[in-house]
Design an enzyme around this catalytic site. Structure first.
Site, mmCIF file in Angstrom:
data_model
loop_
_atom_site.group_PDB
_atom_site.id
_atom_site.type_symbol
_atom_site.label_atom_id
_atom_site.label_comp_id
_atom_site.label_asym_id
_atom_site.label_seq_id
_atom_site.Cartn_x
_atom_site.Cartn_y
_atom_site.Cartn_z
ATOM 1 N N ASP A 67 35.545 21.684 40.267
ATOM 2 C CA ASP A 67 34.756 21.543 39.035
ATOM 3 C C ASP A 67 35.504 20.809 37.929
ATOM 4 O O ASP A 67 36.713 20.566 38.028
ATOM 5 C CB ASP A 67 34.310 22.933 38.537
ATOM 6 N N ASP A 136 33.235 37.499 35.965
ATOM 7 C CA ASP A 136 31.785 37.701 36.118
ATOM 8 C C ASP A 136 31.318 37.444 37.555
ATOM 9 O O ASP A 136 30.122 37.386 37.812
ATOM 10 C CB ASP A 136 31.013 36.819 35.132
ATOM 11 N N HIS A 138 31.957 34.667 39.368
ATOM 12 C CA HIS A 138 31.693 33.275 39.747
ATOM 13 C C HIS A 138 32.750 32.742 40.704
ATOM 14 O O HIS A 138 33.882 33.211 40.743
ATOM 15 C CB HIS A 138 31.538 32.364 38.509
ATOM 16 N N GLU A 143 27.896 30.349 38.095
ATOM 17 C CA GLU A 143 27.759 31.571 37.316
ATOM 18 C C GLU A 143 26.661 32.464 37.904
ATOM 19 O O GLU A 143 25.868 32.010 38.737
ATOM 20 C CB GLU A 143 27.418 31.200 35.860
#
Ligand code: PGA
Length: 256
Positions: A67, A136, A138, A143
């Site tokens: 990313d 979280d 991810h 996400e």
């Protein structure tokens, strides 16, 4: 999913580095999928040391990063291109032209994402993907609520992720970009082998939900339960919320 619990991050990173080395020794022209973030720095340090000692060479290796922040020029010190150069590429013998990182400034970003997928395919697909995990749940910047079949595209980052990453931006969350280009969960699942690293208590909940919870888009990393060849390298605090922790240790100690 093979869960390997180590005393500390350094020991876990050494084991993960050994797995990367074995992959490259088995195939000199391996295609590696790479991650950024605090967790993988130890792994990259160990790979650089191995390369320096002549135990492994990256001369024929190609790399694809997961990313990049949208709107972040490669030259910016906070870009993932800068991160990779600083923590790995400048310390190993990889050919820079074989290193690929999504371009967060691409003019037509949608078309660019398709091209990135095609490039991975043209290189023969990813042999081994390195991952961290967000608090979280991810993987990459996929996400919660990301489609489990998603491909490379732009995602909006959660407040949690932006807060976690603000430490790289002088603690100022307003400086953390709102969007990122990320390989999709489908892209990640296409890799032949996956190594995921997670350290510290802050990751314990996400790790437990990834490994022992239901497969759900609410916890993107839980999609890894569908992959046949995943190794998870944890330190004790990151493993602390796993219900079957003792069993994973027993399995690792009695590996055939
Ligand atoms: P971290 O990030 O290694 O900096 O905790 C991991 C991730 O967000 O995937």
């Amino acid at each position: 999913m093979e869960i390997i619990i180590s005393e500390n991050p350094s020991e876990a990173s050494a084991k993960a580095a050994e797995a990367v080395k074995m992959q490259i020794l088995a195939k000199r022209s391996s295609v590696l999928g790479l991650a950024t973030g605090g967790t993988v720095m130890g792994l990259y340090g160990k790979l650089a040391e191995m390369c320096g000692r002549g135990e492994v060479s990256f001369k024929k290796v190609s790399t694809f990063n997961l990313d990049e922040y949208v709107g972040m020029p490669a030259s910016d010190p906070n870009s993932y291109r800068s991160f990779m150069k600083k923590h790995l590429f400048s310390k190993i013998d990889v050919d820079p032209s074989n290193t690929h990182i999504p371009d967060g400034c691409a003019e037509n970003i949608r078309a660019y994402c398709v091209q990135y997928e095609n490039k991975i395919r043209l290189c023969g697909g990813i042999d081994l993907q390195v991952l961290g995990i967000g608090s979280d749940g991810h993987i990459g910047f996929n996400e919660p609520s990301s489609s489990l079949g998603s491909r490379t595209r732009v995602k909006t980052l959660t407040e949690k992720t932006r807060a976690d990453n603000s430490r790289f931006f002088g603690g100022d969350i307003s400086k953390v970009p709102m969007h990122a280009v990320t390989m999709g969960i489908g892209t990640i699942l296409d890799s032949r082998e996956i190594l995921l690293l997670a350290f510290g208590e802050g990751k314990a909940e996400a790790v437990a939900r990834m490994a022992e919870g239901p497969v759900t888009a609410t916890v993107p990393a839980s999609a890894l339960q569908l992959h046949p060849n995943v190794k998870v390298f944890l330190d004790e605090p990151a493993a602390s919320k796993l219900v079957n922790k003792a069993y994973y240790k027993y399995v690792y100690a009695n590996k055939p």
